[in-house]
Design a protein around this motif. Structure first.
Motif, PDB file in Angstrom:
ATOM      1  N   PRO A 102      35.873  -1.806  22.072  1.00 26.12           N
ATOM      2  CA  PRO A 102      37.056  -1.795  21.204  1.00 26.12           C
ATOM      3  C   PRO A 102      38.064  -2.874  21.572  1.00 26.12           C
ATOM      4  CG  PRO A 102      37.196  -0.054  22.841  1.00 26.12           C
ATOM      5  CD  PRO A 102      35.854  -0.674  23.008  1.00 26.12           C
ATOM      6  N   CYS A 103      38.923  -3.198  20.607  1.00 25.97           N
ATOM      7  CA  CYS A 103      40.020  -4.120  20.899  1.00 25.97           C
ATOM      8  C   CYS A 103      40.849  -3.508  22.017  1.00 25.97           C
ATOM      9  CB  CYS A 103      40.867  -4.330  19.643  1.00 25.97           C
ATOM     10  SG  CYS A 103      42.282  -5.380  19.947  1.00 25.97           S
ATOM     11  N   SER A 104      41.364  -2.300  21.763  1.00 26.73           N
ATOM     12  CA  SER A 104      42.159  -1.658  22.802  1.00 26.73           C
ATOM     13  C   SER A 104      41.548  -0.313  23.197  1.00 26.73           C
ATOM     14  CB  SER A 104      43.605  -1.476  22.349  1.00 26.73           C
ATOM     15  OG  SER A 104      43.653  -0.946  21.059  1.00 26.73           O
ATOM     16  N   PHE A 126      30.955  -4.040  28.692  1.00 30.58           N
ATOM     17  CA  PHE A 126      31.865  -3.290  27.820  1.00 30.58           C
ATOM     18  C   PHE A 126      33.240  -3.952  27.858  1.00 30.58           C
ATOM     19  CE2 PHE A 126      34.479   0.704  27.051  1.00 30.58           C
ATOM     20  CZ  PHE A 126      34.098   0.831  25.714  1.00 30.58           C
ATOM     21  N   ARG A 127      33.810  -4.197  26.691  1.00 29.10           N
ATOM     22  CA  ARG A 127      35.146  -4.788  26.612  1.00 29.10           C
ATOM     23  C   ARG A 127      36.149  -3.751  26.132  1.00 29.10           C
ATOM     24  NH1 ARG A 127      37.867  -8.320  22.776  1.00 29.10           N
ATOM     25  NH2 ARG A 127      39.353  -6.635  23.101  1.00 29.10           N
ATOM     26  N   GLY A 128      37.415  -3.965  26.406  1.00 27.32           N
ATOM     27  CA  GLY A 128      38.465  -3.087  25.913  1.00 27.32           C
ATOM     28  C   GLY A 128      39.753  -3.442  26.626  1.00 27.32           C
ATOM     29  N   PHE A 131      45.783  -3.493  28.781  1.00 25.23           N
ATOM     30  CA  PHE A 131      47.055  -4.216  28.643  1.00 25.23           C
ATOM     31  C   PHE A 131      46.886  -5.144  27.446  1.00 25.23           C
ATOM     32  CE2 PHE A 131      46.786  -3.079  33.111  1.00 25.23           C
ATOM     33  CZ  PHE A 131      48.071  -2.620  33.402  1.00 25.23           C
ATOM     34  N   LYS A 132      47.678  -4.943  26.420  1.00 19.01           N
ATOM     35  CA  LYS A 132      47.513  -5.711  25.180  1.00 19.01           C
ATOM     36  C   LYS A 132      48.735  -6.588  24.900  1.00 19.01           C
ATOM     37  CE  LYS A 132      44.678  -5.447  22.728  1.00 19.01           C
ATOM     38  NZ  LYS A 132      43.408  -6.233  22.798  1.00 19.01           N
ATOM     39  N   PRO A 133      48.523  -7.892  24.781  1.00 24.36           N
ATOM     40  CA  PRO A 133      49.641  -8.755  24.370  1.00 24.36           C
ATOM     41  C   PRO A 133      49.763  -8.667  22.855  1.00 24.36           C
ATOM     42  CG  PRO A 133      47.661 -10.067  24.713  1.00 24.36           C
ATOM     43  CD  PRO A 133      47.267  -8.624  24.896  1.00 24.36           C
ATOM     44  N   SER A 272      35.001 -11.945  16.194  1.00 23.11           N
ATOM     45  CA  SER A 272      35.829 -10.856  15.659  1.00 23.11           C
ATOM     46  C   SER A 272      37.236 -11.349  15.353  1.00 23.11           C
ATOM     47  CB  SER A 272      35.885  -9.703  16.656  1.00 23.11           C
ATOM     48  OG  SER A 272      34.589  -9.278  17.004  1.00 23.11           O
ATOM     49  N   HIS A 273      37.889 -11.967  16.360  1.00 24.50           N
ATOM     50  CA  HIS A 273      39.258 -12.427  16.138  1.00 24.50           C
ATOM     51  C   HIS A 273      39.312 -13.628  15.215  1.00 24.50           C
ATOM     52  CE1 HIS A 273      39.710  -9.766  19.539  1.00 24.50           C
ATOM     53  NE2 HIS A 273      40.938  -9.575  19.089  1.00 24.50           N
ATOM     54  N   SER A 274      38.258 -14.453  15.227  1.00 23.46           N
ATOM     55  CA  SER A 274      38.282 -15.637  14.365  1.00 23.46           C
ATOM     56  C   SER A 274      38.202 -15.241  12.901  1.00 23.46           C
ATOM     57  CB  SER A 274      37.145 -16.586  14.732  1.00 23.46           C
ATOM     58  OG  SER A 274      35.929 -15.892  14.853  1.00 23.46           O
ATOM     59  N   VAL A 298      32.380  -9.205  21.207  1.00 26.56           N
ATOM     60  CA  VAL A 298      32.438  -8.609  19.872  1.00 26.56           C
ATOM     61  C   VAL A 298      33.212  -7.290  19.913  1.00 26.56           C
ATOM     62  CG1 VAL A 298      31.037  -7.773  17.931  1.00 26.56           C
ATOM     63  CG2 VAL A 298      30.136  -9.575  19.395  1.00 26.56           C
ATOM     64  N   GLU A 299      34.091  -7.102  18.934  1.00 27.36           N
ATOM     65  CA  GLU A 299      34.817  -5.828  18.877  1.00 27.36           C
ATOM     66  C   GLU A 299      33.996  -4.777  18.114  1.00 27.36           C
ATOM     67  OE1 GLU A 299      39.401  -7.081  19.728  1.00 27.36           O
ATOM     68  OE2 GLU A 299      38.882  -6.681  17.649  1.00 27.36           O
ATOM     69  N   VAL A 300      33.850  -3.636  18.774  1.00 28.03           N
ATOM     70  CA  VAL A 300      33.101  -2.510  18.213  1.00 28.03           C
ATOM     71  C   VAL A 300      33.937  -1.265  18.461  1.00 28.03           C
ATOM     72  CG1 VAL A 300      30.951  -1.169  18.334  1.00 28.03           C
ATOM     73  CG2 VAL A 300      30.892  -3.624  18.819  1.00 28.03           C
ATOM     74  N   SER A 309      44.185  -0.946  17.227  1.00 30.25           N
ATOM     75  CA  SER A 309      44.359  -2.372  16.924  1.00 30.25           C
ATOM     76  C   SER A 309      43.028  -2.947  16.463  1.00 30.25           C
ATOM     77  CB  SER A 309      44.880  -3.145  18.156  1.00 30.25           C
ATOM     78  OG  SER A 309      44.025  -2.978  19.261  1.00 30.25           O
ATOM     79  N   ASP A 310      43.117  -3.879  15.541  1.00 29.41           N
ATOM     80  CA  ASP A 310      41.964  -4.670  15.085  1.00 29.41           C
ATOM     81  C   ASP A 310      40.791  -3.870  14.501  1.00 29.41           C
ATOM     82  OD1 ASP A 310      43.435  -6.863  15.715  1.00 29.41           O
ATOM     83  OD2 ASP A 310      42.304  -7.401  17.513  1.00 29.41           O
ATOM     84  N   GLY A 311      41.095  -2.730  13.874  1.00 29.42           N
ATOM     85  CA  GLY A 311      40.036  -1.933  13.241  1.00 29.42           C
ATOM     86  C   GLY A 311      39.310  -2.714  12.143  1.00 29.42           C
ATOM     87  N   ALA A 312      40.041  -3.545  11.402  1.00 25.64           N
ATOM     88  CA  ALA A 312      39.446  -4.251  10.254  1.00 25.64           C
ATOM     89  C   ALA A 312      38.338  -5.213  10.675  1.00 25.64           C
ATOM     90  CB  ALA A 312      40.542  -5.000   9.494  1.00 25.64           C
ATOM     91  N   GLN A 313      38.402  -5.658  11.909  1.00 25.86           N
ATOM     92  CA  GLN A 313      37.380  -6.616  12.370  1.00 25.86           C
ATOM     93  C   GLN A 313      36.363  -5.966  13.303  1.00 25.86           C
ATOM     94  OE1 GLN A 313      40.363  -9.187  14.026  1.00 25.86           O
ATOM     95  NE2 GLN A 313      39.822  -8.713  16.132  1.00 25.86           N
ATOM     96  N   SER A 314      36.484  -4.645  13.489  1.00 24.76           N
ATOM     97  CA  SER A 314      35.597  -3.965  14.440  1.00 24.76           C
ATOM     98  C   SER A 314      34.323  -3.485  13.758  1.00 24.76           C
ATOM     99  CB  SER A 314      36.314  -2.769  15.073  1.00 24.76           C
ATOM    100  OG  SER A 314      37.453  -3.224  15.784  1.00 24.76           O
TER     101      SER A 314
HETATM  102 MN    MN Z   1      41.475  -7.502  19.368  1.00 20.65          MN
END
Ligand code: MN
Ligand code: PEP
Length: 349
Positions: A102-104, A126-128, A131-133, A272-274, A298-300, A309-314
């Motif tokens: 996930p993004c966060s 695994f990403r996530g 701490f989110k800027p 994902s972010h691009s 990749v955001e999943v 955050s970033d559900g639309a690109q997940s």
């Molecule tokens: Mn994100």
């Protein structure tokens, strides 16, 4: 400036060159390749130095480095850097590595379900973000240390190694306790105190391209990390700002083969972010891999509609599994197959 030693230079001759570099008040960095040893001389070097070092015992040639970044450049180090994370090897065409999640970091249920989903589909890490800027101070800025705890839990169950972002130099130490790779986000691409702080650790650093950064500025950001002694830098193209607003950013496909030519560092791609849209993630991911990317970030999310955050690109775990199946075929065709994922299998009861 680089001092290229003769192939048969003695150890003592190499040490003498390093000693002289330091006596003159410069910094040196030793690059031992299979064929030759190179000593990079860093600092405000002047032309007369070329003559002085050229006549030292064991020296073959002395060359000025034309690029403003030195340690990140292929001129200084022609050998592809391979960053190891456990059994994974990132760079030098060693095989694709996929980091997903996930993004966060949000709820325990979503985090664990997403981790299981990406593990089952063959992800390597695994990403996530704990701490989110965030562009707006009113947006969700992550669960912080509590979020790191959930990442650790996901790692313990699935065996997936963790990549997570660090935003503040004061948090580097605590993030290092959980992270196997430290992520530097696009918004921090010129946060020099943060770049230096992660450069003082021995953790691999994934350095996203600033959304406003030229390739040169991005490689100079990498130079700040390398200059502190941490050579485990992985670059990540994540899209740049252009006039186009139909997608979130513009994925700079050119940057992948260009960076491979200019630098020895591994380069990953974040589709994902691009794109900002989940249905564009797969084609852009495939294009990035075809262009030479060493892997993907990749955001999943187990339930993208509920992501903080970033559900639309997940991607959903199911769509991520489709992407992985396609990458398996593409990687084989390119001679850079997906690396084996050293994860823990689901418990069978
Ligand atoms: Mn994100
Ligand atoms: C992220 O990976 O969630 C992120 C914030 O990415 P970027 O820094 O590329 O915007």
């Amino acid at each position: 400036m680089i001092v290229v030693m003769k192939t048969d230079a003695a150890e003592g001759e190499i040490i003498n060159v390093q000693k002289r570099v330091r006596e003159l008040g410069f910094k040196d960095s030793l690059i031992k390749g299979v064929e030759r040893t190179v000593i990079a001389v860093l600092g405000g070097v002047y032309p007369e130095l070329v003559d002085e070092f050229s006549v030292m015992d064991g020296v073959d040639t002395v060359l000025r480095v034309s690029k403003p970044y030195k340690l990140a450049s292929r001129e200084v180090n022609p050998y592809d850097t391979v960053v190891s994370v456990g059994d994974l090897k990132i760079g030098a065409g060693k095989g694709l590595v996929v980091m997903a999640g996930p993004c966060s970091v949000d709820t325990e249920e979503y985090v664990m379900n997403t981790a299981r989903g990406v593990r089952d589909a063959g992800a390597h890490m695994f990403r996530g973000g704990a701490f989110k800027p965030r562009t707006s101070p009113h947006s969700f800025e992550g669960h912080g240390v509590k979020g790191l705890g959930l990442l650790a839990k996901a790692k313990a169950e699935t065996g997936l190694q963790i990549i997570t972002e660090v935003v503040d130099p004061r948090d580097v130490e605590v993030v290092c306790e959980t992270a196997d790779i430290l992520q530097i986000g696009s918004r921090n691409g010129q946060n020099f105190s943060l770049l230096k702080e992660v450069g003082r650790t021995n953790k691999p650093v994934l350095l996203k391209r600033g959304m406003w950064a030229t390739v040169e500025e991005w490689l100079l950001a990498a130079e700040h990390v390398l200059n502190q002694g941490n050579n485990k830098v992985i670059l990540c193209e994540r899209g740049i700002r252009t006039f186009e607003t139909a997608t979130r950013f513009t994925f700079d496909i050119n940057a992948i083969p260009l960076v491979k030519r200019l630098s020895h560092l591994p380069i990953m791609a974040d589709p994902s972010h691009s794109t900002g849209k989940w249905y564009l993630v797969e084609p852009v991911a495939m294009a990035a891999v075809a262009a030479g990317a060493d892997g993907l970030l990749v955001e999943v999310h187990a339930s993208p509609d509920h992501a903080l955050s970033d559900g639309a690109q997940s991607l959903t775990p199911a769509n991520f599994a489709v992407l992985m199946a396609k990458l398996r075929v593409l990687g084989e065709a390119l001679g850079r197959p997906l690396q084996p994922a050293e994860t823990k299998a689901p418990a069978t009861t």
